[in-house]
Structures are given as structure tokens and as C-alpha cells.
Design a protein around this motif. Structure first.
Motif, short mmCIF file in Angstrom:
data_model
loop_
_atom_site.label_atom_id
_atom_site.label_comp_id
_atom_site.label_asym_id
_atom_site.label_seq_id
_atom_site.Cartn_x
_atom_site.Cartn_y
_atom_site.Cartn_z
N GLY A 46 0.80 -1.22 0.00
CA GLY A 46 0.00 0.00 0.00
C GLY A 46 0.83 1.26 0.00
N THR A 85 -0.12 -2.89 -3.83
CA THR A 85 -1.13 -2.27 -2.96
C THR A 85 -1.93 -3.34 -2.23
OG1 THR A 85 -2.70 -0.44 -2.88
CG2 THR A 85 -3.09 -2.15 -4.55
N HIS A 90 -2.65 2.99 -4.50
CA HIS A 90 -2.40 3.08 -3.06
C HIS A 90 -3.38 4.04 -2.40
CE1 HIS A 90 0.96 0.57 -3.56
NE2 HIS A 90 1.95 1.44 -3.54
N SER A 146 -6.76 2.41 -2.20
CA SER A 146 -6.75 1.36 -1.19
C SER A 146 -6.93 1.95 0.21
CB SER A 146 -5.45 0.57 -1.25
OG SER A 146 -5.33 -0.32 -0.16
#
Length: 281
Positions: free
Chosen positions: A67, A73, A194, A197
Motif C-alpha cells: 500500500g 497495494t 495506493h 486502497s
């Protein structure tokens, strides 16, 4: 120690569900540096003033956790279990036991690992880490000023918001440069997966963090432990480290005046001395 031995090398390794990026330098006892959260954070940027200094005595490994940085990620399918990823990472590198040095979120991973996998942790060192107790981010509970700025920067990672982020992280505002803010913004925008997420965690009903379930188990930590905290930390109040040092049997705390959330950056020379001496002892 030769210059070659302290050269920083970029590496990648595959663990279950993730390809992990890390920077390695030096030889000797393994010291794993675990970065904090925040858009654009990486192992290298969070520990830029520390890797070379510590690599003169130790095998230093600065990891990009899933991440963040150049690592894969996180998704709902892969999960967000950083302690498990860390153990998988150590296994892949053939490291039986390491000193864990964690800033903020990295401190959460370090503390969790010291509780859940004590046989893998030789030393526990945290900087600005929250304790596993809900509502302890600030003395009055709730979200701190710094966390509010961090969450806003995740939603809108502009250079202006990144400047506010690095400013709230530091007591010494000369550290919060336009160049640092621009670099963090560019790094964040380079990995929209990222950002997505992170932000997706807050969709739907609140999800309790597994970390809070470790409350009351701090006394089971057997590794020698050092809590470093800035007195002027506006992200995670230093009462968190007071809570930890009051409960971890073999522990001590260093409280740094005129210091924010990034003790390893604002007081790099002192931090490097403290960590080196603590691990060597």
C-alpha cells in the motif's frame, strides 16, 4: 566498514499476495525500519537520515509495506495484515530474529509483531507510535489535528495539502520544505491504487482495527523495548508511549523536547545514537 558495505541497494522480494520493495545497506544484526502512513510515505523517505548511519553497524532494511512506495497495494482480497506480511518478509530473507524500528503505523506493526511473534523480535523501538488502546490518539480521545490533516491529504494529495501535512508532522518548520511537500505529492499521485486502497477503508460501516484487540497484552512483550516520542507530536500524543512504557516490562522511554512526529528526521543524529546504543547493549 567500507563504503561498499554501506551502499544502499534497491531490492524486491515476493511474499504471499504481494511483491515487496525494500532498501538494504550494511551487514550485521538485522534492523528493519518500518515507515509510517501518509500519502507518499516510503521506507527510504521516512528514514533517509538514518539508513546510512545505522548501516555502519547493522544490516539495515527499510521496507515499503503493502500500500506504500513501490510495493504492491492492498485490497480486500489480500487483506491488510502488516504483521503477517512482515513475518513472511523475514522468512523470505532468511532472518530468524530482527530489531524492529517503527514510526507511527510502523510502530503499530512492530508492537503487534512483538506481541504475536515474540520469538522473531530481538529489540522493539518505536517513534510516535499509538498504543493499542482506543481513544488514546489524544489525551481527550478522538482524532488529533495531525490525523485530520493526514486524512485530508489522502483525499486530496495536492502540493498545498502535502505542505500542510509535512508542517504538522514537524516541530522544526525548516524541515517542512516545499521540495519535500512536492516530492510526497508526486509519489502519492504516482500510485493512485495506493490512495484508493487507503481511502476505501472508510467506505461503509467502521471496521474495528485488529490492533485494538491487543490491548492488555503489552505486558507479554519480551523484547527489550525503547519508546521515542516528540513532546510536540501533533499526530500521536506522547501519552501513548507513557502507556506503553508503563506496561512493557523491559522498556524505557526517551521524550524529546522541540520534536514532532518524525523524531528520526528532526533529531536524526540523536536518534541514530540512541538506536545504535540500545541494540548494541
Amino acid at each position: 566498514m567500507t563504503d561498499t558495505e554501506t551502499t544502499q541497494v534497491d531490492r524486491f522480494v515476493d511474499v504471499p499476495n504481494f511483491r515487496i520493495h525494500y532498501v538494504e545497506a550494511g551487514t550485521g544484526h538485522p534492523v528493519v525500519l518500518l515507515h509510517g502512513s501518509g500519502p507518499g510515505a516510503t521506507g527510504l523517505t521516512n528514514f533517509a537520515p538514518n539508513i546510512g548511519a545505522l548501516a555502519k553497524k547493522f544490516r539495515v532494511i527499510a521496507v515499503d509495506m503493502p500500500g506504500w512506495g513501490e510495493s504492491d497495494t492492498q485490497t480486500e482480497e489480500t487483506g491488510r495484515d502488516h504483521p503477517k506480511v512482515l513475518i513472511d518478509f523475514l522468512d523470505k530473507l532468511g532472518i530468524e530474529k530482527a530489531a524492529l524500528v517503527g514510526n507511527s503505523m510502523g510502530g503499530v506493526t512492530s508492537i503487534s509483531t512483538a506481541i504475536l511473534h515474540p520469538e522473531r523480535v530481538s529489540h522493539l523501538i518505536t517513534m510516535g507510535a499509538p498504543a493499542p488502546l482506543q481513544g488514546i490518539f489524544s489525551p481527550g480521545g478522538g482524532i488529533t489535528e495531525g490525523l485530520k490533516v493526514l486524512l485530508h491529504a489522502y483525499r486530496e494529495p495536492t502540493p498545498e495539502n502535502m505542505k500542510r501535512l509535512v508542517q504538522v508532522m514537524c516541530f522544526d518548520q525548516t524541515v517542512a520544505t516545499d521540495e519535500l511537500a512536492a516530492a510526497r505529492s508526486a509519489a502519492a499521485l504516482a500510485r493512485p491504487d495506493h490512495l484508493e486502497s487507503w481511502n476505501s477503508q472508510f467506505n461503509g460501516p467502521p471496521k474495528p482495527s485488529p490492533y485494538w484487540h491487543l490491548a492488555g497484552r503489552e505486558a507479554t512483550i519480551t523484547a527489550p523495548s525503547l519508546m521515542i516520542h516528540g513532546r510536540d507530536d501533533r499526530v500521536v500524543h506522547y501519552e501513548n508511549s507513557l502507556h506503553l512504557v508503563a506496561r512493557i516490562p523491559n522498556s524505557r522511554m526517551v521524550l524529546l523536547n522541540r520534536c514532532g512526529h518524525w523524531a528520526q528526521i528532526e533529531h536524526a543524529a540523536e536518534f541514530n545514537r540512541l538506536v545504535s546504543a540500545f541494540i548494541e547493549q
